[in-house]
Enzyme design. Sequence first.
Site, PDB file in Angstrom:
ATOM      1  N   GLY A 168      29.421  34.188   6.571  1.00 52.93           N
ATOM      2  CA  GLY A 168      28.106  34.329   5.941  1.00 52.93           C
ATOM      3  C   GLY A 168      26.994  33.967   6.902  1.00 52.93           C
ATOM      4  O   GLY A 168      26.913  32.838   7.400  1.00 52.93           O
ATOM      5  N   GLY A 201      23.661  33.921   6.241  1.00 51.28           N
ATOM      6  CA  GLY A 201      22.410  33.714   5.507  1.00 51.28           C
ATOM      7  C   GLY A 201      21.724  32.446   5.989  1.00 51.28           C
ATOM      8  O   GLY A 201      21.949  31.989   7.124  1.00 51.28           O
ATOM      9  N   PHE A 202      20.890  31.863   5.144  1.00 50.04           N
ATOM     10  CA  PHE A 202      20.156  30.652   5.541  1.00 50.04           C
ATOM     11  C   PHE A 202      21.108  29.555   6.019  1.00 50.04           C
ATOM     12  O   PHE A 202      20.847  28.884   7.014  1.00 50.04           O
ATOM     13  CB  PHE A 202      19.340  30.122   4.359  1.00 50.04           C
ATOM     14  CG  PHE A 202      18.128  30.941   4.073  1.00 50.04           C
ATOM     15  CD1 PHE A 202      16.962  30.752   4.793  1.00 50.04           C
ATOM     16  CD2 PHE A 202      18.142  31.911   3.089  1.00 50.04           C
ATOM     17  CE1 PHE A 202      15.836  31.521   4.542  1.00 50.04           C
ATOM     18  CE2 PHE A 202      17.019  32.679   2.831  1.00 50.04           C
ATOM     19  CZ  PHE A 202      15.862  32.487   3.551  1.00 50.04           C
ATOM     20  N   VAL A 249      34.829  39.336   4.550  1.00 53.88           N
ATOM     21  CA  VAL A 249      35.994  38.452   4.446  1.00 53.88           C
ATOM     22  C   VAL A 249      36.536  38.542   3.024  1.00 53.88           C
ATOM     23  O   VAL A 249      35.792  38.380   2.055  1.00 53.88           O
ATOM     24  CB  VAL A 249      35.591  36.999   4.806  1.00 53.88           C
ATOM     25  CG1 VAL A 249      36.726  36.035   4.500  1.00 53.88           C
ATOM     26  CG2 VAL A 249      35.202  36.920   6.280  1.00 53.88           C
ATOM     27  N   GLU A 258       8.383  36.292 -10.609  1.00 53.13           N
ATOM     28  CA  GLU A 258       7.784  36.876  -9.403  1.00 53.13           C
ATOM     29  C   GLU A 258       7.832  38.406  -9.451  1.00 53.13           C
ATOM     30  O   GLU A 258       6.851  39.085  -9.146  1.00 53.13           O
ATOM     31  CB  GLU A 258       8.506  36.364  -8.152  1.00 53.13           C
ATOM     32  CG  GLU A 258       8.225  34.887  -7.890  1.00 53.13           C
ATOM     33  CD  GLU A 258       8.908  34.320  -6.654  1.00 53.13           C
ATOM     34  OE1 GLU A 258       8.426  33.319  -6.131  1.00 53.13           O
ATOM     35  OE2 GLU A 258       9.922  34.880  -6.220  1.00 53.13           O
ATOM     36  N   ALA A 280      16.634  28.263  -0.603  1.00 52.52           N
ATOM     37  CA  ALA A 280      16.745  28.541   0.821  1.00 52.52           C
ATOM     38  C   ALA A 280      16.662  27.252   1.636  1.00 52.52           C
ATOM     39  O   ALA A 280      17.389  27.075   2.617  1.00 52.52           O
ATOM     40  CB  ALA A 280      15.636  29.501   1.246  1.00 52.52           C
TER      41      ALA A 280
HETATM   42  C1  LIG Z   1      15.352  37.246  -5.530  1.00 49.75           C
HETATM   43  C2  LIG Z   1      15.509  35.859  -4.975  1.00 49.75           C
HETATM   44  C3  LIG Z   1      14.389  35.087  -4.688  1.00 49.75           C
HETATM   45  C4  LIG Z   1      14.526  33.800  -4.167  1.00 49.75           C
HETATM   46  N1  LIG Z   1      13.399  33.098  -3.878  1.00 49.75           N
HETATM   47  C5  LIG Z   1      13.510  31.887  -3.307  1.00 49.75           C
HETATM   48  C6  LIG Z   1      12.358  31.154  -2.932  1.00 49.75           C
HETATM   49  O1  LIG Z   1      11.212  31.603  -3.148  1.00 49.75           O
HETATM   50  N2  LIG Z   1      12.503  29.953  -2.313  1.00 49.75           N
HETATM   51  C7  LIG Z   1      13.764  29.448  -2.060  1.00 49.75           C
HETATM   52  O2  LIG Z   1      13.864  28.351  -1.489  1.00 49.75           O
HETATM   53  N3  LIG Z   1      14.869  30.104  -2.426  1.00 49.75           N
HETATM   54  C8  LIG Z   1      14.789  31.309  -3.035  1.00 49.75           C
HETATM   55  N4  LIG Z   1      15.915  31.989  -3.391  1.00 49.75           N
HETATM   56  C9  LIG Z   1      17.216  31.377  -3.165  1.00 49.75           C
HETATM   57  C10 LIG Z   1      17.672  31.536  -1.717  1.00 49.75           C
HETATM   58  O3  LIG Z   1      17.488  32.863  -1.291  1.00 49.75           O
HETATM   59  C11 LIG Z   1      19.122  31.134  -1.589  1.00 49.75           C
HETATM   60  O4  LIG Z   1      19.268  29.824  -2.067  1.00 49.75           O
HETATM   61  C12 LIG Z   1      19.601  31.221  -0.151  1.00 49.75           C
HETATM   62  O5  LIG Z   1      19.565  32.568   0.276  1.00 49.75           O
HETATM   63  C13 LIG Z   1      21.022  30.690  -0.014  1.00 49.75           C
HETATM   64  O6  LIG Z   1      21.397  30.802   1.314  1.00 49.75           O
HETATM   65  P1  LIG Z   1      22.947  31.003   1.663  1.00 49.75           P
HETATM   66  O7  LIG Z   1      23.049  31.025   3.132  1.00 49.75           O
HETATM   67  O8  LIG Z   1      23.770  30.040   0.907  1.00 49.75           O
HETATM   68  O9  LIG Z   1      23.299  32.427   1.060  1.00 49.75           O
HETATM   69  P2  LIG Z   1      22.714  33.830   1.495  1.00 49.75           P
HETATM   70  O10 LIG Z   1      21.394  33.712   2.101  1.00 49.75           O
HETATM   71  O11 LIG Z   1      22.888  34.697   0.299  1.00 49.75           O
HETATM   72  O12 LIG Z   1      23.727  34.317   2.619  1.00 49.75           O
HETATM   73  C14 LIG Z   1      25.061  34.616   2.324  1.00 49.75           C
HETATM   74  C15 LIG Z   1      25.569  35.593   3.364  1.00 49.75           C
HETATM   75  O13 LIG Z   1      26.946  35.765   3.174  1.00 49.75           O
HETATM   76  C16 LIG Z   1      27.287  37.126   3.354  1.00 49.75           C
HETATM   77  N5  LIG Z   1      28.522  37.368   2.628  1.00 49.75           N
HETATM   78  C17 LIG Z   1      28.732  37.276   1.292  1.00 49.75           C
HETATM   79  N6  LIG Z   1      30.025  37.516   0.990  1.00 49.75           N
HETATM   80  C18 LIG Z   1      30.624  37.774   2.176  1.00 49.75           C
HETATM   81  C19 LIG Z   1      31.966  38.105   2.533  1.00 49.75           C
HETATM   82  N7  LIG Z   1      32.940  38.199   1.605  1.00 49.75           N
HETATM   83  N8  LIG Z   1      32.253  38.324   3.826  1.00 49.75           N
HETATM   84  C20 LIG Z   1      31.271  38.233   4.775  1.00 49.75           C
HETATM   85  N9  LIG Z   1      29.996  37.929   4.487  1.00 49.75           N
HETATM   86  C21 LIG Z   1      29.699  37.685   3.219  1.00 49.75           C
HETATM   87  C22 LIG Z   1      26.083  37.871   2.813  1.00 49.75           C
HETATM   88  O14 LIG Z   1      25.987  39.173   3.356  1.00 49.75           O
HETATM   89  C23 LIG Z   1      24.938  36.965   3.243  1.00 49.75           C
HETATM   90  O15 LIG Z   1      24.415  37.358   4.493  1.00 49.75           O
HETATM   91  C24 LIG Z   1      15.811  33.276  -3.933  1.00 49.75           C
HETATM   92  C25 LIG Z   1      16.948  34.034  -4.229  1.00 49.75           C
HETATM   93  C26 LIG Z   1      16.797  35.313  -4.745  1.00 49.75           C
HETATM   94  C27 LIG Z   1      18.009  36.123  -5.060  1.00 49.75           C
END
Ligand SMILES: Cc1cc2nc3c(=O)[nH]c(=O)nc-3n(C[C@H](O)[C@H](O)[C@H](O)COP(=O)(O)OP(=O)(O)OC[C@H]3O[C@@H](n4cnc5c(N)ncnc54)[C@H](O)[C@@H]3O)c2cc1C
Length: 443
Positions: free
Chosen positions: A8, A10-11, A77, A168, A314
Amino acid sequence: MKHVVIVGGGFAGLNCARKLAAHPEIRITLIDKNNYQQFQPLLYQVAAGFLAPSNVAFSLRNILVKHPNVEVKMAKVVSADLATRTVVTEQGQSYHGDFLVLAAGSQANFFGTPGAEKFSYPLYSLHDAELLRSRILAVLEAADRDPSLVAKGALNFVLVGAGPTGAEMSGTLGDMIHRALKEEYPNLPLNEANIYVVDMGHAVLSAFSPKAQTYAAKMLEERGVKVRLGTAVKEVGSGHVVLSDGTNILTHTVVWAGGLRASDLSTSLGLRPGHGGRIDVQPDLTVPGFPEVYALGDFSNISGKVGDTLPQLASVAEQAGKWCARNIAADIEGEPRKPFDYFDKGIMAMIGRSAAVAEVGEHRHELQGPIAFAAWIGVHAALLSTGRAKIEAFVEWAWDYFGKVKGDQVLDRFSQADIDWNDDSGEDASGPSAQTTPTKSDS
Ligand SMILES: Cc1cc2nc3c(=O)[nH]c(=O)nc-3n(C[C@H](O)[C@H](O)[C@H](O)COP(=O)(O)OP(=O)(O)OC[C@H]3O[C@@H](n4cnc5c(N)ncnc54)[C@H](O)[C@@H]3O)c2cc1C
């Protein structure tokens, strides 16, 4: 050389990789099913056509190109063996690490609502946002060609969930329909558009203070949004929505902002998942019983200082990613790991142009209106991954704020314009009529 496998980008995962990259003695493999990091907080701006996809998605290889000890693999994965710290991809490759970091994020939770998964639009990925943008533009184009479609619900939009995503998106949709597009669609009766936000709970933005909730509800009303609280969505059909009070709303655009659960990978780990399907972690962010396996961000339940569970934000994911990297480096150097200490910067939500609420810091200092809007822009621009993305997003926002030009109203997912208007399974809340939408799945 120790090897860290991160699932993953992401953040959480990306910040972990970046932090670990500063240690040349550590090799890192970052695996993501996409070749980009997506910036979820701004997806609704893409859906409303205010920002372009390139403003909210950033190439992982590009971000990490200066770090020769980081390898990026684009793969999904499908399983992970925690005991051996080995993951297997959809294509059959396996990756084994001395440390394994699970940061696969969330996906929409439809709570078994009939028709919701098939017919509604979640808003968790760039792909989701692009489909939704095309659907919104498709119903506008259809009603512009054939005004009789307005009676079939073409200009009705239903958002399920009045949390930050629902508030939003609906506020921005209100700005889009009632402000930004008026000149572009001079023949469309946009004043007949209905935007509904439906929530089982009794407040908009339930995580915020009562004052912020009242302000948010007022800002939504000013944007023509009809808020239906204490009401559940019982069924989503191809051309209508049924509410728990028996109301049928004709619509071809249902946005699902009703809840999240951990991404599907969590079910393949042989663990008993915690709340929301997420992995309960120890204070040092490791998975109980697996000291070299970490779970982070939206994929995990992390305890806060007072025994509460930290929200899916995030900033939590970003900080957890960096903290995990520090603990892995400490482990390798034979130092003790430290329990995660979240620095709470507060919460904020943007309801529309110049309208936002912010509760700053641990003590929740409340801000509203343009000052909260400015804070929202500053905080979100700071969270963007690259300097270029920060500048581009600022330019787009300033352009929209001070001028009349609107970003990226491009209907590029053609399947979303393929709408079956002849289904009569619903009845309009504001009068008899009916219509349909085929499934939203798309390429
Ligand atoms: C519409 C929306 C608005 C939001 N607004 C805010 C905000 O204003 N402020 C704030 O703080 N938070 C906000 N959030 C929450 C924030 O975006 C999440 O808490 C944050 O993205 C979590 O980060 P993460 O790295 O855990 O997951 P993610 O950022 O979702 O990253 C997960 C990654 O894992 C990858 N992945 C998933 N499954 C697999 C797999 N099986 N194999 C390989 N890769 C995989 C995905 O492609 C992704 O790149 C918002 C969320 C959404 C949906």
